[in-house]
Design a protein around this motif. Sequence first.
Motif, mmCIF file in Angstrom:
data_model
loop_
_atom_site.group_PDB
_atom_site.id
_atom_site.type_symbol
_atom_site.label_atom_id
_atom_site.label_comp_id
_atom_site.label_asym_id
_atom_site.label_seq_id
_atom_site.Cartn_x
_atom_site.Cartn_y
_atom_site.Cartn_z
ATOM 1 N N ASP A 92 0.877 -1.098 0.135
ATOM 2 C CA ASP A 92 -0.099 0.051 -0.153
ATOM 3 C C ASP A 92 0.980 1.303 -0.205
ATOM 4 O O ASP A 92 0.466 2.350 -0.707
ATOM 5 C CB ASP A 92 -0.841 -0.058 1.214
ATOM 6 C CG ASP A 92 -2.021 -1.101 0.973
ATOM 7 O OD1 ASP A 92 -2.292 -1.737 0.159
ATOM 8 O OD2 ASP A 92 -2.731 -1.392 2.164
ATOM 9 N N ARG A 93 2.057 1.283 0.717
ATOM 10 C CA ARG A 93 2.801 2.383 0.648
ATOM 11 C C ARG A 93 3.596 2.739 -0.479
ATOM 12 O O ARG A 93 3.652 3.833 -1.110
ATOM 13 C CB ARG A 93 3.856 2.115 1.679
ATOM 14 C CG ARG A 93 3.630 2.517 3.375
ATOM 15 C CD ARG A 93 4.771 2.333 3.959
ATOM 16 N NE ARG A 93 4.140 2.467 5.638
ATOM 17 C CZ ARG A 93 3.979 3.482 6.137
ATOM 18 N NH1 ARG A 93 3.793 4.787 5.420
ATOM 19 N NH2 ARG A 93 3.573 3.361 7.541
ATOM 20 N N ARG A 94 3.638 1.398 -1.296
ATOM 21 C CA ARG A 94 4.441 1.910 -2.569
ATOM 22 C C ARG A 94 3.387 2.347 -3.613
ATOM 23 O O ARG A 94 3.619 2.993 -4.652
ATOM 24 C CB ARG A 94 4.988 0.372 -3.065
ATOM 25 C CG ARG A 94 6.151 -0.084 -2.519
ATOM 26 C CD ARG A 94 6.652 -1.661 -2.509
ATOM 27 N NE ARG A 94 8.006 -1.885 -2.248
ATOM 28 C CZ ARG A 94 8.334 -3.182 -1.869
ATOM 29 N NH1 ARG A 94 7.746 -4.187 -2.470
ATOM 30 N NH2 ARG A 94 9.578 -3.267 -1.517
ATOM 31 N N THR A 95 2.346 1.897 -3.438
ATOM 32 C CA THR A 95 1.206 2.473 -4.445
ATOM 33 C C THR A 95 0.790 3.895 -4.168
ATOM 34 O O THR A 95 0.798 4.564 -5.078
ATOM 35 C CB THR A 95 -0.116 1.400 -3.919
ATOM 36 O OG1 THR A 95 -0.038 -0.037 -4.326
ATOM 37 C CG2 THR A 95 -1.399 2.193 -4.918
ATOM 38 N N LEU A 96 1.047 4.206 -2.871
ATOM 39 C CA LEU A 96 0.839 5.534 -2.506
ATOM 40 C C LEU A 96 1.904 6.493 -3.188
ATOM 41 O O LEU A 96 1.821 7.495 -3.827
ATOM 42 C CB LEU A 96 0.605 5.760 -1.028
ATOM 43 C CG LEU A 96 0.839 7.512 -0.658
ATOM 44 C CD1 LEU A 96 -0.341 7.959 -1.143
ATOM 45 C CD2 LEU A 96 0.833 7.343 0.914
ATOM 46 N N GLN A 97 3.077 5.862 -3.097
ATOM 47 C CA GLN A 97 4.353 6.587 -3.649
ATOM 48 C C GLN A 97 4.376 6.644 -5.164
ATOM 49 O O GLN A 97 4.566 7.555 -5.677
ATOM 50 C CB GLN A 97 5.605 5.622 -3.166
ATOM 51 C CG GLN A 97 5.876 5.935 -1.801
ATOM 52 C CD GLN A 97 7.134 4.922 -1.301
ATOM 53 O OE1 GLN A 97 7.582 4.215 -2.134
ATOM 54 N NE2 GLN A 97 7.598 5.087 0.086
ATOM 55 N N ARG A 126 3.554 2.749 -16.644
ATOM 56 C CA ARG A 126 5.064 2.702 -16.718
ATOM 57 C C ARG A 126 5.789 2.429 -15.071
ATOM 58 O O ARG A 126 6.777 1.850 -15.217
ATOM 59 C CB ARG A 126 5.692 4.065 -16.898
ATOM 60 C CG ARG A 126 5.166 4.553 -18.467
ATOM 61 C CD ARG A 126 5.685 5.861 -18.573
ATOM 62 N NE ARG A 126 6.970 6.218 -18.608
ATOM 63 C CZ ARG A 126 7.924 7.341 -18.597
ATOM 64 N NH1 ARG A 126 7.080 8.268 -18.791
ATOM 65 N NH2 ARG A 126 9.076 7.367 -18.560
ATOM 66 N N GLY A 127 4.926 2.624 -13.973
ATOM 67 C CA GLY A 127 5.295 1.975 -12.947
ATOM 68 C C GLY A 127 4.932 0.730 -12.492
ATOM 69 O O GLY A 127 5.374 0.207 -11.645
#
Length: 244
Positions: A101-106, A187-188
């Motif tokens: 979830d943190r990576r998605t937010l980033q 792209r991410g």
Amino acid sequence: MARNLQNGERLRPIDLARGHGLSTQAIRNYEEAGILPAAGRTPHGYRTYTPLHARALGAFLALVPGHSHQTATSIMRAVNQGALDEAFRLIDESHAQLLDDRRTLQAVESALRDLAPTTASEPDAAVSGPGGTFIGPLAGKLGIRSATLRKWERAGLVRPRRDPQTGYRVYDEADVRDARLAHQLRRGGYLLEQIAPLIAQVRAAGGLEPLEAALCDWRGRLSARGRAMLTGAAELEAYLRERG
């Protein structure tokens, strides 16, 4: 373990319930669900609990905010059954989900930073005036194929209108914004089904700028989950020590 359950103060269901604002029925439900160890019984059949049960209840309630009620229940059930590896696996999965979830937010924040707002002196070449732009120019601006934009449309990422005379797709400024955001997230490495709810949030917020408040709230909730996991871990460790 039997020695721990028998020693110490004898507690009634109401004694456990009062300290946490619960009902006695909730205490019985927690025992039946395996969240608490099995209660002792008086000669007349009444349930009796010990400080170990109180510790188990505290651990469960501390685990819920960080792991969810369902996962916390599974963790406590595994602990009480002696399946510690399963309990630790469930905890690890919660931490992995929080990290994801943190990576998605980033990724969302990074994508939004890349979507620098256009100014009147630097119009977006993909938007051909107030009437919008067609699929070809927009695809060329993004460096993708027109078929990709049609695929994104089917997934709900963009919602172009149709020109009433030609039937061609027409993308207005909001559509261009959504397409650019989708492009950044793709792209991410994010899947279309992961991107769709984020695009919906941008639309609901009325654009990118109002979404900053939602992102700030999102960050706060992730931090609160992380801290709750620490609290839950401390309470669970205390319970494990008391169980021996």
